[in-house]
Design an enzyme around this catalytic site. Sequence first.
Site, PDB file in Angstrom:
ATOM      1  N   ARG A 122      28.222  40.777  41.984  1.00  0.00           N
ATOM      2  CA  ARG A 122      28.181  40.185  40.697  1.00  0.00           C
ATOM      3  C   ARG A 122      29.644  39.596  41.094  1.00  0.00           C
ATOM      4  NH1 ARG A 122      31.034  42.167  35.639  1.00  0.00           N
ATOM      5  NH2 ARG A 122      32.420  43.745  36.596  1.00  0.00           N
ATOM      6  N   ARG A 182      32.149  34.897  31.747  1.00  0.00           N
ATOM      7  CA  ARG A 182      32.589  34.647  30.555  1.00  0.00           C
ATOM      8  C   ARG A 182      32.936  33.545  29.687  1.00  0.00           C
ATOM      9  NH1 ARG A 182      38.250  37.869  30.231  1.00  0.00           N
ATOM     10  NH2 ARG A 182      36.779  39.012  31.371  1.00  0.00           N
ATOM     11  N   ARG A 227      41.376  44.403  57.014  1.00  0.00           N
ATOM     12  CA  ARG A 227      41.979  43.583  57.061  1.00  0.00           C
ATOM     13  C   ARG A 227      43.533  43.587  56.149  1.00  0.00           C
ATOM     14  NH1 ARG A 227      41.399  38.809  58.585  1.00  0.00           N
ATOM     15  NH2 ARG A 227      42.107  37.675  56.628  1.00  0.00           N
ATOM     16  N   ARG A 280      47.847  33.940  47.772  1.00  0.00           N
ATOM     17  CA  ARG A 280      48.318  33.640  46.070  1.00  0.00           C
ATOM     18  C   ARG A 280      49.642  33.772  46.436  1.00  0.00           C
ATOM     19  NH1 ARG A 280      46.225  39.447  43.314  1.00  0.00           N
ATOM     20  NH2 ARG A 280      47.519  40.763  45.182  1.00  0.00           N
ATOM     21  N   GLU A 315      51.551  35.159  49.747  1.00  0.00           N
ATOM     22  CA  GLU A 315      50.291  36.796  50.431  1.00  0.00           C
ATOM     23  C   GLU A 315      49.990  35.917  51.365  1.00  0.00           C
ATOM     24  OE1 GLU A 315      47.412  39.609  48.629  1.00  0.00           O
ATOM     25  OE2 GLU A 315      49.705  39.515  47.354  1.00  0.00           O
ATOM     26  N   TYR A 319      37.883  50.963  49.138  1.00  0.00           N
ATOM     27  CA  TYR A 319      39.411  50.427  48.175  1.00  0.00           C
ATOM     28  C   TYR A 319      38.815  51.210  46.388  1.00  0.00           C
ATOM     29  CZ  TYR A 319      41.992  46.810  45.833  1.00  0.00           C
ATOM     30  OH  TYR A 319      43.168  46.358  45.093  1.00  0.00           O
ATOM     31  N   ASP A 378      41.182  51.039  42.636  1.00  0.00           N
ATOM     32  CA  ASP A 378      42.246  50.691  42.125  1.00  0.00           C
ATOM     33  C   ASP A 378      42.654  51.873  41.526  1.00  0.00           C
ATOM     34  OD1 ASP A 378      41.029  47.631  41.565  1.00  0.00           O
ATOM     35  OD2 ASP A 378      40.039  47.984  39.767  1.00  0.00           O
TER      36      ASP A 378
END
Length: 370
Positions: free
Chosen positions: A175, A179, A252, A283, A304, A352, A354
């Site tokens: 998704r 917003r 990666r 970034r 990065e 992955y 958080d």
Amino acid sequence: MGKKGPYDYLIVGAGLFGAVFACRMKAAGKKVLVVERRDTRGGNLYCDRIAGINVHSYGAHIFHTSDKEVWDFVNRFAEFNRYTNSPLAYYRGKLYNLPFNMNTFYSLWGVTTPQQACVRIEEQRRAAAVAEPRNLEEQALSLVGRDIYEAFIKGYTEKQWGRPCTELPAFIIKRLPLRFTFDNNYFNDRYQGIPIGGYNVLIDGLLDGIEVRLGMDFFEHRSRLEALADKILYTGSVDRYFDYCFGRLEYRTLRFETEVLECGNYQGNAVVNYTDAAIPYTRIIEHRHFDGSGPESRTVITREYPSEYRDGDEPYYPINDVRNEAMYEKYKMLADADSNTLFGGRLAEYKYYDMHQIVRKALDLSKREL
């Protein structure tokens, strides 16, 4: 059955998962030993101190969660500031707010109401005419349309994964949140911040009073270390634990280029994403904006660069395609059958996570063990 060794748990890896688990085990009266191949604690959360500024050595980390138990737990060991993640996107010489919100839509199209933005996006979704997305490009077009895809997704994603979006699987983007408010807060979570003094404060608090041996590679001393404890918590790469018997899982990796600048403010924001394909980095992070640390006359930035993973690199992002997931499932069967070893964290689970998810999983594992 008597004790196997002097420790109840050997914890392989002094990252966040290992530190939380070690903390909970010690609090329950267990004897634990943590071994870490690096010379620093905290895994990828480690912060260096450069020019008086707390530098996120392995990329930007912003703690965010809606889980009050997790938030209360980490706040026992460090005080968090009120940092709010509001990144910017640089595309063809212009800056846009992220995540995709009314500020983004206004800069992109000049629309001033949510209704106008919805109409523009829906027109472009219909124009894409994608019924069943076959790749990431078609998935993105079906979700947000051509303009947002071209400006903010295509170049950035192709740099991140090192291949065209038409060759990436559609499931990578499940998704793309849109917003329709003028809100630049990247996360929707109730709690958000960064430890005052850097993440080392949090890790040191978690590992307070626990024996930690740095610069010790588990695999170089495996038989000796395994004999020291009744059980092992392993947080490293699961394929290496089983000697790559089914092959090597793919990742990666990232390369960081850090620079001290003789100015107090380089870009005015902690994170700016560079979405143009022609710019090689994804970034630039300006570390002082995370916590206001450092003198007013200097700043530290990090560029990065994503790249292909090679043996010896740091594995950052698992490539969860069909082939790698099938390989991981074979390793998971071996891990589940190993009654003396627990596997936890992004490398051991080839997923992955958080930070708040890591803390939650480590807390849950410790509860099950106790």
